[in-house]
Design a protein around this motif. Structure first.
Motif, PDB file in Angstrom:
ATOM      1  N   GLY A 157       0.336   6.202  -7.215  1.00  0.00           N
ATOM      2  CA  GLY A 157      -0.294   7.369  -7.352  1.00  0.00           C
ATOM      3  C   GLY A 157      -0.182   8.700  -6.610  1.00  0.00           C
ATOM      4  N   GLU A 158       0.579   9.403  -5.720  1.00  0.00           N
ATOM      5  CA  GLU A 158       0.971  10.553  -5.598  1.00  0.00           C
ATOM      6  C   GLU A 158       2.077  11.026  -6.352  1.00  0.00           C
ATOM      7  OE1 GLU A 158       1.794  13.723  -1.789  1.00  0.00           O
ATOM      8  OE2 GLU A 158       1.580  11.627  -1.463  1.00  0.00           O
ATOM      9  N   HIS A 159       2.884  10.403  -6.584  1.00  0.00           N
ATOM     10  CA  HIS A 159       4.375  11.014  -7.221  1.00  0.00           C
ATOM     11  C   HIS A 159       4.199  10.822  -9.022  1.00  0.00           C
ATOM     12  CE1 HIS A 159       5.429  13.023  -3.720  1.00  0.00           C
ATOM     13  NE2 HIS A 159       5.151  11.426  -3.034  1.00  0.00           N
ATOM     14  N   GLY A 160       3.569   9.566  -9.147  1.00  0.00           N
ATOM     15  CA  GLY A 160       3.519   8.771 -10.709  1.00  0.00           C
ATOM     16  C   GLY A 160       5.344   8.349 -10.478  1.00  0.00           C
ATOM     17  N   ARG A 161       6.363   8.244  -9.467  1.00  0.00           N
ATOM     18  CA  ARG A 161       7.272   7.041  -9.822  1.00  0.00           C
ATOM     19  C   ARG A 161       7.872   7.114  -8.571  1.00  0.00           C
ATOM     20  NH1 ARG A 161       9.273  12.391 -10.635  1.00  0.00           N
ATOM     21  NH2 ARG A 161      11.367  12.999  -9.830  1.00  0.00           N
ATOM     22  N   VAL A 162       9.627   6.170  -8.184  1.00  0.00           N
ATOM     23  CA  VAL A 162      10.566   6.973  -7.666  1.00  0.00           C
ATOM     24  C   VAL A 162      11.562   6.443  -7.717  1.00  0.00           C
ATOM     25  CG1 VAL A 162      10.186   3.567  -6.707  1.00  0.00           C
ATOM     26  CG2 VAL A 162      11.080   5.758  -4.586  1.00  0.00           C
ATOM     27  N   ASP A 163      12.494   7.566  -7.286  1.00  0.00           N
ATOM     28  CA  ASP A 163      13.886   7.386  -8.077  1.00  0.00           C
ATOM     29  C   ASP A 163      15.237   6.257  -7.218  1.00  0.00           C
ATOM     30  OD1 ASP A 163      14.021   9.282 -10.811  1.00  0.00           O
ATOM     31  OD2 ASP A 163      12.167  10.556  -8.850  1.00  0.00           O
ATOM     32  N   GLY A 164      14.710   5.987  -5.758  1.00  0.00           N
ATOM     33  CA  GLY A 164      15.317   5.857  -4.881  1.00  0.00           C
ATOM     34  C   GLY A 164      14.473   4.689  -4.027  1.00  0.00           C
TER      35      GLY A 164
ATOM     36  N   ALA B 192       0.540  -1.318  -0.123  1.00  0.00           N
ATOM     37  CA  ALA B 192      -0.314  -0.186   0.206  1.00  0.00           C
ATOM     38  C   ALA B 192       0.815   1.192  -0.127  1.00  0.00           C
ATOM     39  CB  ALA B 192      -1.232   0.572   1.042  1.00  0.00           C
ATOM     40  N   LEU B 193       2.119   1.097   1.025  1.00  0.00           N
ATOM     41  CA  LEU B 193       2.607   2.135   0.924  1.00  0.00           C
ATOM     42  C   LEU B 193       3.538   2.549  -0.783  1.00  0.00           C
ATOM     43  CD1 LEU B 193       5.458   4.454   1.523  1.00  0.00           C
ATOM     44  CD2 LEU B 193       6.621   2.358   2.403  1.00  0.00           C
ATOM     45  N   ALA B 194       4.215   1.803  -1.319  1.00  0.00           N
ATOM     46  CA  ALA B 194       4.401   1.623  -2.706  1.00  0.00           C
ATOM     47  C   ALA B 194       3.758   2.143  -3.546  1.00  0.00           C
ATOM     48  CB  ALA B 194       5.248   0.023  -3.190  1.00  0.00           C
ATOM     49  N   ASP B 195       2.166   2.061  -3.042  1.00  0.00           N
ATOM     50  CA  ASP B 195       1.034   2.031  -4.186  1.00  0.00           C
ATOM     51  C   ASP B 195       0.897   4.110  -4.229  1.00  0.00           C
ATOM     52  OD1 ASP B 195       1.191  -0.683  -5.150  1.00  0.00           O
ATOM     53  OD2 ASP B 195      -0.745  -0.650  -3.986  1.00  0.00           O
ATOM     54  N   GLY B 196       1.147   4.261  -3.097  1.00  0.00           N
ATOM     55  CA  GLY B 196       0.537   5.320  -2.775  1.00  0.00           C
ATOM     56  C   GLY B 196       1.914   6.142  -2.808  1.00  0.00           C
TER      57      GLY B 196
ATOM     58  N   LEU C  58      13.371  -6.036   4.005  1.00  0.00           N
ATOM     59  CA  LEU C  58      13.922  -5.688   3.010  1.00  0.00           C
ATOM     60  C   LEU C  58      13.205  -6.496   2.058  1.00  0.00           C
ATOM     61  CD1 LEU C  58      16.643  -5.361   1.320  1.00  0.00           C
ATOM     62  CD2 LEU C  58      17.492  -7.501   1.759  1.00  0.00           C
ATOM     63  N   GLN C  59      12.564  -7.686   2.708  1.00  0.00           N
ATOM     64  CA  GLN C  59      11.670  -8.492   1.556  1.00  0.00           C
ATOM     65  C   GLN C  59      10.679  -7.082   0.961  1.00  0.00           C
ATOM     66  OE1 GLN C  59      11.926 -12.083   3.115  1.00  0.00           O
ATOM     67  NE2 GLN C  59      12.982 -13.022   2.033  1.00  0.00           N
ATOM     68  N   ASN C  60       9.703  -7.723   1.916  1.00  0.00           N
ATOM     69  CA  ASN C  60       8.908  -6.714   1.814  1.00  0.00           C
ATOM     70  C   ASN C  60       8.810  -5.060   1.035  1.00  0.00           C
ATOM     71  OD1 ASN C  60       7.127  -8.424   2.965  1.00  0.00           O
ATOM     72  ND2 ASN C  60       6.793  -7.433   4.771  1.00  0.00           N
ATOM     73  N   VAL C  61       9.548  -4.840   1.200  1.00  0.00           N
ATOM     74  CA  VAL C  61      10.526  -3.380   0.549  1.00  0.00           C
ATOM     75  C   VAL C  61      10.766  -3.645  -0.818  1.00  0.00           C
ATOM     76  CG1 VAL C  61      11.797  -1.199  -0.012  1.00  0.00           C
ATOM     77  CG2 VAL C  61      10.633  -2.115   2.675  1.00  0.00           C
ATOM     78  N   SER C  62      11.576  -4.927  -1.529  1.00  0.00           N
ATOM     79  CA  SER C  62      11.844  -5.081  -1.974  1.00  0.00           C
ATOM     80  C   SER C  62      11.279  -5.464  -3.113  1.00  0.00           C
ATOM     81  CB  SER C  62      13.444  -5.639  -2.255  1.00  0.00           C
ATOM     82  OG  SER C  62      13.059  -7.241  -2.003  1.00  0.00           O
ATOM     83  N   LEU C  63      10.276  -6.479  -3.274  1.00  0.00           N
ATOM     84  CA  LEU C  63       9.043  -6.537  -2.697  1.00  0.00           C
ATOM     85  C   LEU C  63       8.115  -6.248  -3.866  1.00  0.00           C
ATOM     86  CD1 LEU C  63       8.624 -10.136  -1.995  1.00  0.00           C
ATOM     87  CD2 LEU C  63       9.402  -9.794  -3.596  1.00  0.00           C
ATOM     88  N   ALA C  64       7.325  -5.103  -3.246  1.00  0.00           N
ATOM     89  CA  ALA C  64       6.670  -3.815  -3.261  1.00  0.00           C
ATOM     90  C   ALA C  64       7.331  -2.420  -4.086  1.00  0.00           C
ATOM     91  CB  ALA C  64       6.398  -3.060  -2.368  1.00  0.00           C
ATOM     92  N   PHE C  65       8.526  -2.789  -4.019  1.00  0.00           N
ATOM     93  CA  PHE C  65       8.724  -1.129  -5.236  1.00  0.00           C
ATOM     94  C   PHE C  65       9.780  -1.522  -6.424  1.00  0.00           C
ATOM     95  CE2 PHE C  65       8.208   0.764  -0.582  1.00  0.00           C
ATOM     96  CZ  PHE C  65       7.735   1.799  -1.774  1.00  0.00           C
ATOM     97  N   GLU C  66      10.183  -3.379  -6.302  1.00  0.00           N
ATOM     98  CA  GLU C  66      10.898  -3.736  -7.306  1.00  0.00           C
ATOM     99  C   GLU C  66       9.662  -3.203  -9.097  1.00  0.00           C
ATOM    100  OE1 GLU C  66      11.817  -6.617 -11.187  1.00  0.00           O
ATOM    101  OE2 GLU C  66       9.609  -5.807  -9.861  1.00  0.00           O
ATOM    102  N   PRO C  67       8.745  -3.692  -9.261  1.00  0.00           N
ATOM    103  CA  PRO C  67       8.139  -2.936 -10.573  1.00  0.00           C
ATOM    104  C   PRO C  67       8.485  -1.032 -10.278  1.00  0.00           C
ATOM    105  CG  PRO C  67       6.326  -4.334  -9.424  1.00  0.00           C
ATOM    106  CD  PRO C  67       8.133  -3.781  -7.962  1.00  0.00           C
TER     107      PRO C  67
END
Length: 209
Positions: free
Chosen positions: A52-59, A45-49, A92-101
């Motif tokens: 949704g708000e910024h359209g991307r992540v750079d780091g 939900a964090l990654a989706d948020g 680490l597993q949860n964060v990386s799996l959520a943000f990898e896409p």
């Protein structure tokens, strides 16, 4: 840039977040009071948020840490392993799996963890810590393989230990030999954007030398 810092509480998170903020970037600080990083759905939900708000992540800078040890190998407590498994591996597993896409789609993304020299040369009493750090490194290298061919990189920064001003003030006579200052760590993370993703993807950069 849009930078997510997980495990942002404490001096290390403050240094990293402050570094990027001072350089004009948007920092999303994630601490225990914000999101339970052991909850896979909450992290997704964090990654989706963020998307949704910024359209991307750079780091994504993953700073969740912890240490447990014993006076000898035989006295190792596997309860300590359970704790470090959650702190150093499961988050680490949860964060990386959520943000990898999101990282795969980034024009210049970076995923960073901080590991320790102990993973290379474990001590008898540091078995649980060294094993957990080694597992975290292996997981991050698998993420790096997933990012191969994209414009993003997953990188491991290796330290002996970290030091900050509060630690120095509390122990004015201590030398902290070989320790990496949290501000130097932050600068090293920022410096990853000065190098091509393909050059640093799947690498272990030793900050102790």
């Amino acid at each position: 840039m849009i930078i997510v810092v997980t495990g942002a509480g404490g001096p290390t998170g403050e240094a990293v977040s402050g570094y990027f903020r001072k350089n004009g970037h948007t920092v999303i600080e994630v601490g225990k009071q914000h999101v339970d990083l052991l909850d896979r759905a909450a992290v997704q939900a964090l990654a989706d948020g963020v998307e949704g708000e910024h359209g991307r992540v750079d780091g994504v800078v993953h700073l969740v840490g912890g240490w447990r040890g014993s006076s000898s190998f035989a006295e190792t407590s596997l309860d300590d392993w359970d704790l470090l498994h959650d702190l150093l591996i499961r988050t680490l597993q949860n964060v990386s799996l959520a943000f990898e896409p999101l990282l795969r789609r980034s024009d210049d993304g970076r995923f960073v963890i901080v590991s320790a020299k102990a993973a290379e040369r474990p001590s008898a009493g540091g078995a649980v810590y060294a094993a957990a750090k080694a597992a975290a490194e292996a997981w991050t290298l698998a993420l790096a393989d997933a990012l191969r061919g994209t414009h993003s990189a997953a990188t491991i920064l290796v330290v002996k230990a970290l030091v900050n001003d509060a630690m120095r003030a509390a122990s004015p006579g201590a030398k902290f030999s070989g320790f990496t200052d949290v501000n130097d760590l932050a600068a090293a993370i920022g410096g990853l954007y000065d190098r091509p993703a393909a050059e640093i993807n799947g690498t272990r950069l030793d900050l102790t030398s």
